[in-house]
Design a protein around this motif. Sequence first.
Motif, short mmCIF file in Angstrom:
data_model
loop_
_atom_site.label_atom_id
_atom_site.label_comp_id
_atom_site.label_asym_id
_atom_site.label_seq_id
_atom_site.Cartn_x
_atom_site.Cartn_y
_atom_site.Cartn_z
N GLY A 1 42.29 -71.67 15.86
CA GLY A 1 41.84 -70.29 16.05
C GLY A 1 42.87 -69.28 15.59
O GLY A 1 42.53 -68.24 15.02
N ILE A 2 44.15 -69.57 15.82
CA ILE A 2 45.21 -68.67 15.35
C ILE A 2 45.19 -68.59 13.83
O ILE A 2 45.37 -67.51 13.23
N GLY A 3 44.96 -69.74 13.18
CA GLY A 3 44.82 -69.72 11.72
C GLY A 3 43.67 -68.85 11.27
O GLY A 3 43.77 -68.12 10.28
N GLY A 4 42.55 -68.91 12.01
CA GLY A 4 41.40 -68.06 11.70
C GLY A 4 41.70 -66.59 11.91
O GLY A 4 41.27 -65.74 11.12
N PHE A 5 42.42 -66.27 12.98
CA PHE A 5 42.83 -64.89 13.23
C PHE A 5 43.70 -64.39 12.08
O PHE A 5 43.53 -63.27 11.58
N TYR A 6 44.64 -65.23 11.65
CA TYR A 6 45.53 -64.85 10.55
C TYR A 6 44.74 -64.55 9.28
O TYR A 6 44.94 -63.51 8.63
N PRO B 1 37.89 -61.97 18.49
CA PRO B 1 37.27 -63.10 19.17
C PRO B 1 37.91 -64.43 18.77
O PRO B 1 38.01 -65.34 19.61
N VAL B 2 38.33 -64.54 17.52
CA VAL B 2 38.95 -65.78 17.06
C VAL B 2 40.27 -66.02 17.79
O VAL B 2 40.55 -67.12 18.26
N LEU B 3 41.09 -64.97 17.92
CA LEU B 3 42.36 -65.12 18.62
C LEU B 3 42.14 -65.38 20.11
O LEU B 3 42.81 -66.24 20.71
N ALA B 4 41.22 -64.64 20.73
CA ALA B 4 40.94 -64.85 22.16
C ALA B 4 40.46 -66.28 22.40
O ALA B 4 40.90 -66.94 23.35
N GLY B 5 39.56 -66.76 21.55
CA GLY B 5 39.09 -68.13 21.68
C GLY B 5 40.21 -69.14 21.50
O GLY B 5 40.25 -70.16 22.19
N ALA B 6 41.12 -68.84 20.58
CA ALA B 6 42.25 -69.75 20.35
C ALA B 6 43.10 -69.89 21.60
O ALA B 6 43.45 -71.00 22.03
N ILE C 1 36.85 -55.24 23.39
CA ILE C 1 36.70 -55.89 24.70
C ILE C 1 35.60 -56.94 24.64
O ILE C 1 35.76 -58.06 25.16
N LEU C 2 34.49 -56.60 24.00
CA LEU C 2 33.42 -57.58 23.81
C LEU C 2 33.94 -58.78 23.03
O LEU C 2 33.62 -59.94 23.35
N GLY C 3 34.77 -58.52 22.02
CA GLY C 3 35.33 -59.61 21.23
C GLY C 3 36.16 -60.56 22.09
O GLY C 3 36.11 -61.79 21.90
N MET C 4 36.91 -60.03 23.04
CA MET C 4 37.71 -60.88 23.93
C MET C 4 36.81 -61.75 24.81
O MET C 4 37.10 -62.92 25.06
N LEU C 5 35.69 -61.18 25.27
CA LEU C 5 34.72 -61.96 26.04
C LEU C 5 34.14 -63.09 25.19
O LEU C 5 34.00 -64.23 25.65
N LEU C 6 33.82 -62.79 23.94
CA LEU C 6 33.25 -63.81 23.07
C LEU C 6 34.23 -64.95 22.84
O LEU C 6 33.83 -66.07 22.49
N GLY C 7 35.51 -64.67 23.03
CA GLY C 7 36.51 -65.73 22.91
C GLY C 7 36.28 -66.88 23.88
O GLY C 7 36.64 -68.03 23.59
N PHE D 1 38.24 -72.24 7.86
CA PHE D 1 36.79 -72.28 8.07
C PHE D 1 36.32 -71.10 8.92
O PHE D 1 35.41 -70.36 8.53
N VAL D 2 36.93 -70.91 10.08
CA VAL D 2 36.42 -69.86 10.98
C VAL D 2 36.82 -68.48 10.49
O VAL D 2 36.08 -67.50 10.68
N GLY D 3 37.98 -68.37 9.83
CA GLY D 3 38.36 -67.08 9.27
C GLY D 3 37.38 -66.60 8.22
O GLY D 3 36.97 -65.43 8.20
#
Length: 409
Positions: free
Chosen positions: A345-350, A57-62, A108-114, A226-228
């Motif tokens: 968001g990419i930093g959080g995904f990492y 979700p973090v990457l999708a949101g980013a 898939i749900l995670g991508m929606l939450l993005g 923070f988000v990670g």
Amino acid sequence: MLNRSFLKAGHTPTLFAAFLYFDVSFMVWVLLGPLGVAIAKDFHLNPAQKGFMVAVPVLAGALLRLVAGVMVDRIGPKRTGLIGQAIVLTGLAAAWFLGVHNYNQVLILGMLLGVAGASFAVALPLASRWYPQEHQGLALGIAGAGNSGTALAALFAPVLAKSFGWGNVIGLAIIPLAVAFVVYLALAKDAPEQPAPKRMGEYLDVLKVPDAWWLMLLYGVTFGGFVGLSSSLTIYFNSEYKLDPVVAGFFTAACVFAGSFIRPIGGALADRFGGVRTLIVVYGLAAVGLTLASFQMPSPYMALAVLLFSMMSLGAGNGAVFQLAPQRFRKEIGVMTGLIGMTGGIGGFYLASTLGLAKQMTGTYQLGFLGFAALALFALVALAGLKNKWRAVWPTLANSDGDAVPVRV
């Protein structure tokens, strides 16, 4: 901080609507983190899968923040926010009604939450355009305190999952989202100052400016950390200290609340002392906190103290970065918010994914924490090298636009 000048300068109902929309959207965005222990138990996930699950979700949101940022500049922040909220409400209703039955469906749900995570690129320009330069740090700090929604997820999701099952928490999340949608519809108002629409390619012209890349990097560290951590700490406390998921959620909520509500203070300090000076201190403190966190503390309470310190440092940095961004890119603040938020968001995904990988490969989270501490030190060194140039050049750029307010860098 909330003096008469600030209250008279902007539009308080819009600022509140932006905060609430951002807050509830962020609550939903990181929902898989607090539910992660229960989901992992049902689907027998290993540490790497758990880390990837909360990172998706973090990457999708980013990535979607860039889309939202361009939409903000083309059709306005209010309409963009309404579209995003409608998509999330519809998607959650479908997921709850149809059910989530395997790990792939969780992703898939995670991508929606993005889509909810993309709210960042809407709420901040919505607030920013109402306020003059001298109040940007505080205004965006208040709107950005919607980060606290991640704490609401950590606080309530594990409790509700224990009582009703994690699948039903997805349906329950629709209630606060619907309330926020109605409030946003009633109170939010686009500022009179709106940029003229451009061709699609012109929105990315800001990427030709080196300052845009530096601001993206700076936020990739502060918000990424923070988000990670917000997405990972419930799993971390459960895994490392064997805390009950509900208690782990309480610990995570404390960290997130601390990091969220210091964001306006970070913005206000940047308004007063300059964003560069504030960030240099912030990155130093964050690097110390994350390094300490890499060494497993002997008790969960000591770990909580160290992570509280780290999250407060990162939260203050979030406010300081967005004191700088509108001063350099006021006319392009919509797309710049999308770009800066994307790298955050990419930093959080990492961070979330590398914490899971570190645990899977080495049995501890240490390398994940140390890697991000190194990024904080890199940001500190880079900023120290940029500060003199920014202080010399940015006021000239502001004056060329006819802005009589001095730039505070």
